[in-house]
Design an enzyme around this catalytic site. Structure first.
Site, PDB file in Angstrom:
ATOM      1  N   LYS A 182       0.859  -1.190   0.000  1.00  0.00           N
ATOM      2  CA  LYS A 182       0.000   0.000   0.000  1.00  0.00           C
ATOM      3  C   LYS A 182       0.889   1.230   0.000  1.00  0.00           C
ATOM      4  O   LYS A 182       1.824   1.329   0.784  1.00  0.00           O
ATOM      5  CB  LYS A 182      -0.883  -0.037   1.244  1.00  0.00           C
ATOM      6  CG  LYS A 182      -1.663   1.223   1.515  1.00  0.00           C
ATOM      7  CD  LYS A 182      -2.672   0.979   2.617  1.00  0.00           C
ATOM      8  CE  LYS A 182      -3.105   2.257   3.280  1.00  0.00           C
ATOM      9  NZ  LYS A 182      -4.138   2.050   4.290  1.00  0.00           N
TER      10      LYS A 182
HETATM   11  C1  R5P Z   1      -2.099   4.375   8.288  1.00  0.00           C
HETATM   12  O1  R5P Z   1      -1.300   4.481   9.093  1.00  0.00           O
HETATM   13  C2  R5P Z   1      -3.154   3.400   8.273  1.00  0.00           C
HETATM   14  O2  R5P Z   1      -2.784   2.235   7.604  1.00  0.00           O
HETATM   15  C3  R5P Z   1      -4.407   3.891   7.712  1.00  0.00           C
HETATM   16  O3  R5P Z   1      -5.303   2.872   7.618  1.00  0.00           O
HETATM   17  C4  R5P Z   1      -4.378   4.449   6.367  1.00  0.00           C
HETATM   18  O4  R5P Z   1      -3.164   4.630   5.745  1.00  0.00           O
HETATM   19  C5  R5P Z   1      -5.041   5.715   6.459  1.00  0.00           C
HETATM   20  O5  R5P Z   1      -6.046   5.792   5.563  1.00  0.00           O
HETATM   21  P1  R5P Z   1      -6.338   7.239   4.990  1.00  0.00           P
HETATM   22  O6  R5P Z   1      -5.015   7.914   4.822  1.00  0.00           O
HETATM   23  O7  R5P Z   1      -6.997   6.987   3.668  1.00  0.00           O
HETATM   24  O8  R5P Z   1      -7.203   7.919   5.962  1.00  0.00           O
END
Ligand code: R5P
Length: 294
Positions: free
Chosen positions: A202
């Site tokens: 990711k």
């Molecule tokens: C990050 O540290 C976590 O994995 C989160 O689930 C993710 O990266 C954050 O999601 P978003 O940036 O789309 O809110």
């Protein structure tokens, strides 16, 4: 070890030539064991793509905006995504066990937002991932971060445990405050994560050179969402990432911090699986939300 002084910049990523998948829809997975492929096939659709909803933020941030009540704000969105990314605490306490979603379990943790974030350790046993019926486990990797080596060791330890259990690992590129977010950095980080055994990676989208990042990574790249943007920008980012070779998205704040998360999650899913353009997806968001303007 290769001599860094003679290191030439990577330039030929064979853009436009898709890596051979040998009949299995997930990139780089055709030679994995049955159980691992079965789990990957729950995370990714038959089109090789995934719309994943991330709401694991509480593991270091506590109850952030939009995640105050996961039972009220997140559970109703679940039927519109392929996979849920969450901690075991939230899965066990709030997410219905009857849910059809593939579960990607947050497997690393340690420091809160008050401390050095790269100082993470593995925060669960692979046996518990098996008990939870996780389709995958996720670990942060801090390339260039203060605790880079420790986070790499977290990754490789989980990869070994995952190979024993048949559970794939999602390596997540975690970018430190002072790091340049460009394709060179993400190309470095994603490739290291894949080379060290993660079955999925990711990472964040970048405007310049994202196709090089996806082409240089032998396993699927899933785009991370990041901070909340205007809906059209978030949908455009998802669209461009997929056009540039990403196998899907794992978005959090850009969905659950919206005025109408239920409408947005469907619009994002349409970009991922139905190929809607950003404008079409924005229209879907507006139609489903009764005209939300964020
Ligand atoms: C990050 O540290 C976590 O994995 C989160 O689930 C993710 O990266 C954050 O999601 P978003 O940036 O789309 O809110």
């Amino acid at each position: 070890m290769a001599d860094l002084e003679g290191n030439l910049d990577a330039k030929d990523f064979g853009i436009g030539k898709v890596q051979e998948n040998h009949g299995f829809p997930v990139k780089g997975a055709s030679q994995l064991d049955f159980g691992m492929r079965h789990r990957l096939a729950r995370i990714f659709g038959a089109d090789g793509r995934t719309a994943m909803l991330a709401f694991d933020h509480g593991y270091f941030q506590g109850p952030t905006s939009g995640l105050e009540r996961i039972d009220l704000n997140i559970v109703p969105l679940a039927e519109h995504v392929d996979a849920l990314m969450a901690t075991r605490g939230i899965l066990r306490s709030v997410v219905p066990a009857s849910s059809d979603n593939a579960l990607v379990l947050r497997a690393s943790g340690g420091p809160s937002i008050l401390k050095e974030l790269s100082n993470e350790r593995i925060a669960m046993d692979m046996e518990d991932a098996v008990r939870i019926d996780a389709a995958g486990v996720a670990v942060q990797v801090f390339i260039g971060g203060e605790y880079e080596t420790q986070s790499i060791q977290n990754l490789t330890t989980l990869v070994d445990a995952g190979l024993k259990a048949g559970i794939p690992v999602l390596g997540v590129t975690a970018v430190g405050k002072d790091m340049v977010r460009d394709s060179r950095y993400f190309g470095l980080a994603t490739r290291i994560i894949a080379e060290l055994g993660a079955q999925m990676v990711k990472t964040y989208y970048v405007e310049e050179g994202f196709a090089d990042v996806t082409a240089g990574c032998p396993v699927p790249i899933i785009m991370a969402g990041g901070k909340k943007l205007p809906a059209l920008d978030a949908l455009t980012m998802a669209y461009k990432a997929i056009q540039s070779g990403a196998a899907g998205v794992d978005m959090g704040r850009n969905i659950f911090q919206r005025k109408d998360p239920l409408a947005m999650v469907q619009a994002v899913g349409s970009v991922v699986h139905a190929g809607l353009t950003p404008d079409q997806a924005l229209q879907q968001y507006k139609d489903l939300s009764g005209g939300a303007d964020d």
